[in-house]
Design a protein around this motif. Structure first.
Motif, PDB file in Angstrom:
ATOM      1  N   ASP A 156       0.852  -1.186   0.000  1.00  0.00           N
ATOM      2  CA  ASP A 156       0.000   0.000   0.000  1.00  0.00           C
ATOM      3  C   ASP A 156       0.893   1.243   0.000  1.00  0.00           C
ATOM      4  O   ASP A 156       1.948   1.231   0.633  1.00  0.00           O
ATOM      5  CB  ASP A 156      -0.874  -0.006   1.259  1.00  0.00           C
ATOM      6  N   PHE A 170       0.824   3.803   1.637  1.00  0.00           N
ATOM      7  CA  PHE A 170       1.112   4.311   2.976  1.00  0.00           C
ATOM      8  C   PHE A 170       1.349   3.177   3.965  1.00  0.00           C
ATOM      9  O   PHE A 170       1.091   3.314   5.149  1.00  0.00           O
ATOM     10  CB  PHE A 170      -0.024   5.205   3.455  1.00  0.00           C
ATOM     11  N   THR A 211       6.087   5.646   4.631  1.00  0.00           N
ATOM     12  CA  THR A 211       5.127   6.630   4.134  1.00  0.00           C
ATOM     13  C   THR A 211       5.863   7.533   3.183  1.00  0.00           C
ATOM     14  O   THR A 211       7.088   7.666   3.237  1.00  0.00           O
ATOM     15  CB  THR A 211       4.566   7.505   5.259  1.00  0.00           C
ATOM     16  N   THR A 241       5.117  10.730   2.960  1.00  0.00           N
ATOM     17  CA  THR A 241       4.608  12.003   3.422  1.00  0.00           C
ATOM     18  C   THR A 241       5.380  13.175   2.822  1.00  0.00           C
ATOM     19  O   THR A 241       4.791  14.170   2.418  1.00  0.00           O
ATOM     20  CB  THR A 241       4.702  12.079   4.959  1.00  0.00           C
ATOM     21  N   GLY A 244      -3.602   5.104   6.500  1.00  0.00           N
ATOM     22  CA  GLY A 244      -2.328   5.813   6.357  1.00  0.00           C
ATOM     23  C   GLY A 244      -2.431   7.033   5.450  1.00  0.00           C
ATOM     24  O   GLY A 244      -1.602   7.935   5.534  1.00  0.00           O
ATOM     25  N   GLY A 256      -2.036  10.557   6.591  1.00  0.00           N
ATOM     26  CA  GLY A 256      -0.718  11.093   6.891  1.00  0.00           C
ATOM     27  C   GLY A 256      -0.188  10.601   8.232  1.00  0.00           C
ATOM     28  O   GLY A 256       0.955  10.882   8.593  1.00  0.00           O
ATOM     29  N   LEU A 257      -1.021   9.876   8.959  1.00  0.00           N
ATOM     30  CA  LEU A 257      -0.558   9.293  10.226  1.00  0.00           C
ATOM     31  C   LEU A 257       0.235   8.024   9.919  1.00  0.00           C
ATOM     32  O   LEU A 257      -0.139   7.261   9.030  1.00  0.00           O
ATOM     33  CB  LEU A 257      -1.758   8.972  11.127  1.00  0.00           C
ATOM     34  N   GLN A 258       1.318   7.827  10.655  1.00  0.00           N
ATOM     35  CA  GLN A 258       2.217   6.733  10.293  1.00  0.00           C
ATOM     36  C   GLN A 258       1.767   5.438  10.945  1.00  0.00           C
ATOM     37  O   GLN A 258       1.530   5.365  12.156  1.00  0.00           O
ATOM     38  CB  GLN A 258       3.642   7.134  10.653  1.00  0.00           C
TER      39      GLN A 258
END
Lengths: 295, 295
Positions: A84, A86, A90, A92, B118, B121-123
């Motif tokens: 995935d 994320f 990530t 970000t 995810g 934006g949270l890991q």
């Protein structure tokens, strides 16, 4: 538009129908190739998509993201991520950079090892935080994972452990001489991970403050997994000592990952995972002694 | 063979290419339709697959699994699950039954809300155990989730909250008269979930033992998510009080889910999620006071 597209875990056909149609029509297609890998080569993806795929290594994503994002206000850029987008890592930074350039972002999710690990039969709501295990060297044995495992264990939860991969590594000599020659890729096995877990437990127990060690032991129960979601998916369960000694032969090739069982393990989870036990008698004995009915 | 096939989170094109080809060739195709839903109807799936899809409700899966598994030693049966087959719920029972009948099982993983979250934006490695929130009634307000949130909070982790859905519900009258008439489906919203969270916090604080309450408050930070992975995906962040009051209008229709932030929130997570804040000033103030730099 920047499309972050998950590829799933195994081969070229694990992409979603939606993801595939975006890949086919995007202006440029990048493949993030440093945090995880599919079990097939880039050339197979290119043949399947009918188009060129640009490998994006860590340096490119972290330092040259503007190259990836070039003109994405006007054209579609597909950024492919194994699992995935994320999941295990990530992106970000890339997204924040896109935002600052007013580039719209869309994510096409896919399977991640973080949820696919449920095919072990362990229930996902019994998992605590996920940790990563890196290859130790003689002089570098980072052990910050140990406190994370302790936290999960303190509330009875399972710990998913993601295992290191090393791609595009240079030997010291090649690095010094500036030669772009790379070592063969390395993928950590469940056996190696168990050995490192036990090594750190030994160090913590011997050298640590009173009460610091003892988060797990040679007889802690765990499940090793290989090629999750693929045709040759395989699981093996047992004590850490057993997995150290025999998991790798039973599991076969990469990618591996593993789960350290929490003591809050449910009866149904026990029964499901027992099927994969190296030795069902040992599994039952340790389960009854250390896990059954514990909260 | 029994194939457990994930459908992903949003529409008919979120199935993987691999999953779709199995669906097209299987002898029978079941759709598990009681733990989650896609944002499209069964008829759309049937048109897309070019074949009949049998709805499997809870009763069928739990009590009549042999019907689903009939002859699966010899033919392929596809059992479709929204999200990942082992995501929010598990089908361990069905698999154990298949095992006992010597039916081989294969899983085709897909995106699950457990990893797709995810995209807030949270890991994902900062998440603790996942909890579910059910619709409260006047007399039934199950609060066992509260201790789970406390455990996650005690080690600074985020909590993903999966929100109740009610499909195929009968009114008491229809049930008494044995009429197979069902109420319209209900999907819990982020606003409803926040109100229930705060209701339980109030009860725990007022009635509980010393030190039992206070796991979170009206000013705890959270993120609401709607239709994750879909074209109309939306996020909104703020304090529980703010989300109570305005999340539902901002998020729109189902499905919703939410995350209660852990105090170990990383700077990058803060920055990413801030973009979705109902009120950035409040977000910054609470973040600085209660989260920044906390371990």
């Amino acid at each position: 538009m920047l499309y972050l597209i998950g590829l799933g875990l195994s081969d070229e056909t694990d992409i979603t129908v939606k993801g595939l149609s975006i890949v086919k029509s995007a202006s440029r297609v990048y493949l993030e190739a440093y945090t995880s890998i599919l079990l097939v080569d880039k050339s197979i993806l290119e043949a399947y998509y009918g188009r060129e795929v640009i490998l994006a290594d860590r340096e490119m994503v972290e330092s040259s993201s503007d190259e990836i994002l070039h003109d994405a206000q006007n054209v579609d850029v597909a950024f492919l991520v194994v699992g995935d987008p994320f999941g295990a890592t990530t992106h970000t930074d890339l997204c924040l950079r896109a935002r600052s350039l007013f580039i719209p972002i869309r994510t096409i999710p896919n399977a991640s090892i973080l949820s696919a690990i449920g095919s072990t039969g362990l229930q996902l709501y019994n998992f605590g935080q996920t940790i990563s295990m890196v290859f130790f060297t003689e002089t570098w044995k980072p052990a910050s994972f140990y406190d994370r495992v302790r936290e999960n264990a303190s509330i009875g939860l399972h710990t998913l452990i993601l295992l290191d991969i090393k791609v595009k590594e240079q030997s010291l000599e090649n690095m010094a001489r500036g030669r772009k020659v790379y070592e063969p890729p390395r993928y950590m096995t469940v056996g190696q991970c168990c050995a490192q877990l036990l090594e750190i437990e030994d160090i913590k127990t011997q050298e640590g403050e009173e009460g610091e060690g003892g988060v797990y032991s040679e007889e802690s129960l765990a499940v090793g997994a290989a090629r999750v979601g693929g045709k040759t998916e395989k699981f093996v369960s047992g004590t850490l000592r057993q997995l150290c000694d025999s998991a790798d032969k039973l599991l076969g090739g990469p990618l591996h990952s593993m789960v350290l069982l929490g003591r809050r393990t449910h009866e149904l989870e026990y029964e499901y995972v027992r099927e994969f036990a190296v030795d069902k008698e040992v599994w039952d004995r340790v389960w009854k002694r250390d896990y059954e009915g514990k909260q």
